[in-house]
Design a protein around this motif. Structure first.
Motif, short mmCIF file in Angstrom:
data_model
loop_
_atom_site.label_atom_id
_atom_site.label_comp_id
_atom_site.label_asym_id
_atom_site.label_seq_id
_atom_site.Cartn_x
_atom_site.Cartn_y
_atom_site.Cartn_z
N ILE A 166 21.47 -2.29 -3.52
CA ILE A 166 22.70 -2.12 -2.74
C ILE A 166 23.20 -0.68 -2.83
O ILE A 166 23.60 -0.09 -1.82
CB ILE A 166 23.78 -3.12 -3.20
CG1 ILE A 166 23.37 -4.53 -2.78
CG2 ILE A 166 25.15 -2.76 -2.64
CD1 ILE A 166 24.19 -5.63 -3.42
N ALA A 167 23.14 -0.10 -4.02
CA ALA A 167 23.58 1.29 -4.19
C ALA A 167 22.72 2.24 -3.37
O ALA A 167 23.22 3.24 -2.85
CB ALA A 167 23.52 1.67 -5.67
N CYS A 168 21.43 1.92 -3.23
CA CYS A 168 20.53 2.75 -2.42
C CYS A 168 20.64 2.45 -0.93
O CYS A 168 20.08 3.16 -0.11
CB CYS A 168 19.08 2.55 -2.86
SG CYS A 168 18.71 3.21 -4.48
N GLY A 169 21.35 1.39 -0.57
CA GLY A 169 21.50 1.04 0.83
C GLY A 169 20.48 0.02 1.31
O GLY A 169 20.50 -0.38 2.47
N GLY A 170 19.56 -0.38 0.47
CA GLY A 170 18.54 -1.34 0.86
C GLY A 170 17.37 -0.68 1.56
O GLY A 170 17.43 0.48 1.96
N VAL A 171 16.30 -1.45 1.72
CA VAL A 171 15.08 -0.93 2.33
C VAL A 171 15.32 -0.51 3.78
O VAL A 171 14.99 0.61 4.19
CB VAL A 171 13.95 -1.98 2.28
CG1 VAL A 171 12.70 -1.47 2.97
CG2 VAL A 171 13.64 -2.36 0.85
N SER A 172 15.89 -1.41 4.56
CA SER A 172 16.09 -1.12 5.99
C SER A 172 16.97 0.10 6.19
O SER A 172 16.66 0.97 7.00
CB SER A 172 16.70 -2.33 6.69
OG SER A 172 15.83 -3.42 6.64
N ALA A 173 18.06 0.15 5.45
CA ALA A 173 18.98 1.28 5.60
C ALA A 173 18.31 2.58 5.16
O ALA A 173 18.49 3.63 5.79
CB ALA A 173 20.25 1.05 4.79
N SER A 174 17.52 2.52 4.07
CA SER A 174 16.84 3.73 3.60
C SER A 174 15.83 4.23 4.63
O SER A 174 15.78 5.41 4.95
CB SER A 174 16.13 3.46 2.27
OG SER A 174 17.06 3.21 1.26
N LEU A 175 15.03 3.29 5.17
CA LEU A 175 14.03 3.69 6.17
C LEU A 175 14.68 4.10 7.49
O LEU A 175 14.23 5.04 8.14
CB LEU A 175 13.02 2.56 6.38
CG LEU A 175 12.10 2.28 5.20
CD1 LEU A 175 11.20 1.08 5.49
CD2 LEU A 175 11.26 3.51 4.85
N GLU A 176 15.74 3.40 7.87
CA GLU A 176 16.46 3.75 9.09
C GLU A 176 17.06 5.14 8.97
O GLU A 176 16.97 5.96 9.89
CB GLU A 176 17.55 2.73 9.38
CG GLU A 176 18.32 3.01 10.66
CD GLU A 176 19.44 2.00 10.88
OE1 GLU A 176 20.44 2.38 11.51
OE2 GLU A 176 19.31 0.85 10.42
N GLY A 177 17.69 5.41 7.84
CA GLY A 177 18.26 6.74 7.61
C GLY A 177 17.20 7.83 7.61
O GLY A 177 17.40 8.90 8.19
N GLY A 205 14.27 7.66 9.14
CA GLY A 205 13.79 7.79 10.53
C GLY A 205 14.77 8.55 11.40
O GLY A 205 14.38 9.42 12.20
N ARG A 206 16.06 8.24 11.26
CA ARG A 206 17.09 8.94 12.05
C ARG A 206 17.10 10.43 11.71
O ARG A 206 17.18 11.28 12.58
CB ARG A 206 18.45 8.30 11.78
CG ARG A 206 19.55 8.82 12.68
CD ARG A 206 20.90 8.08 12.54
NE ARG A 206 21.22 7.56 11.23
CZ ARG A 206 21.10 6.27 10.88
NH1 ARG A 206 20.66 5.38 11.73
NH2 ARG A 206 21.44 5.88 9.66
N TRP A 207 17.00 10.73 10.42
CA TRP A 207 17.00 12.12 10.00
C TRP A 207 15.78 12.86 10.56
O TRP A 207 15.90 13.96 11.07
CB TRP A 207 17.03 12.22 8.48
CG TRP A 207 17.07 13.64 8.01
CD1 TRP A 207 18.19 14.42 7.88
CD2 TRP A 207 15.96 14.46 7.67
NE1 TRP A 207 17.83 15.68 7.47
CE2 TRP A 207 16.46 15.72 7.33
CE3 TRP A 207 14.59 14.25 7.62
CZ2 TRP A 207 15.64 16.77 6.95
CZ3 TRP A 207 13.77 15.28 7.24
CH2 TRP A 207 14.30 16.53 6.90
N LEU A 208 14.61 12.23 10.46
CA LEU A 208 13.39 12.86 10.98
C LEU A 208 13.46 13.05 12.49
O LEU A 208 13.05 14.08 13.02
CB LEU A 208 12.16 12.06 10.59
CG LEU A 208 11.77 12.10 9.11
CD1 LEU A 208 10.66 11.08 8.83
CD2 LEU A 208 11.34 13.49 8.71
N ALA A 209 13.98 12.04 13.22
CA ALA A 209 14.09 12.14 14.67
C ALA A 209 15.06 13.24 15.07
O ALA A 209 14.80 14.01 16.00
CB ALA A 209 14.52 10.80 15.25
N THR A 210 16.18 13.32 14.37
CA THR A 210 17.18 14.36 14.66
C THR A 210 16.58 15.74 14.39
O THR A 210 16.74 16.65 15.20
CB THR A 210 18.44 14.16 13.80
OG1 THR A 210 18.97 12.87 14.08
CG2 THR A 210 19.48 15.22 14.10
#
Length: 158
Positions: free
Chosen positions: A134-145, A147-152
């Protein structure tokens, strides 16, 4: 003093043993993956600090009347380094969240009925692992973040 070596990927860890005691192969096998994880965390910290320092230095160092960070070759190299650092951190977070859940969930289930008994300590690992996830945001949130950072970053470079 006797020394015992453990190969951990490209690293060799030397354990200095006090009192001439020999370290059992089981102990070496136990410590190897933990040393690898520590080296991974250490490497991430090292590269984060190195990048922070190079950005500060290239912003201050002047050549031909301008900071060398303004030169295309320097700025592109720093961008590549940032992608590597952020990618490494994102993958580490995602992997540890996923692995933590799988391992502690399986451990609790493999304990059977005692695994859910609060008087037995295995449930604490599940709770602790979940809190870390939860502190890390979870797997989906970590990968989504990630991916969003790489796309940006890719769109900004285009």
């Amino acid at each position: 003093m006797p020394r015992a070596s453990v190969s951990v990927g490209p690293f060799v860890v030397v354990a200095v043993l006090a009192g001439g005691a020999a370290l059992a192969p089981e102990a070496l096998a136990w410590v190897a993956p933990r040393v690898a994880a520590c080296f991974g965390a250490l490497q991430l910290g090292v590269v984060e600090e190195a990048l922070k320092r190079v950005v500060a230095y290239t912003s201050e160092r002047v050549q031909f009347g301008q900071p060398i960070a303004a030169f295309q070759a320097i700025s592109q190299k720093c961008a590549d380094c940032l992608i590597d650092v952020e990618g490494s951190a994102g993958v580490v977070r995602a992997w540890t969240c996923d692995a933590g859940h799988r391992v502690t969930h399986a451990a609790q289930h493999m304990h059977g009925g005692i695994g859910v008994d609060v008087s037995y300590p295995i449930h604490r690992y599940t709770y602790w692992s979940r809190a870390i996830e939860i502190a890390c945001g979870g797997v989906s949130a970590s990968l989504e973040g990630l991916g969003r950072w790489l796309a940006t970053a890719a769109l900004e470079d285009a």
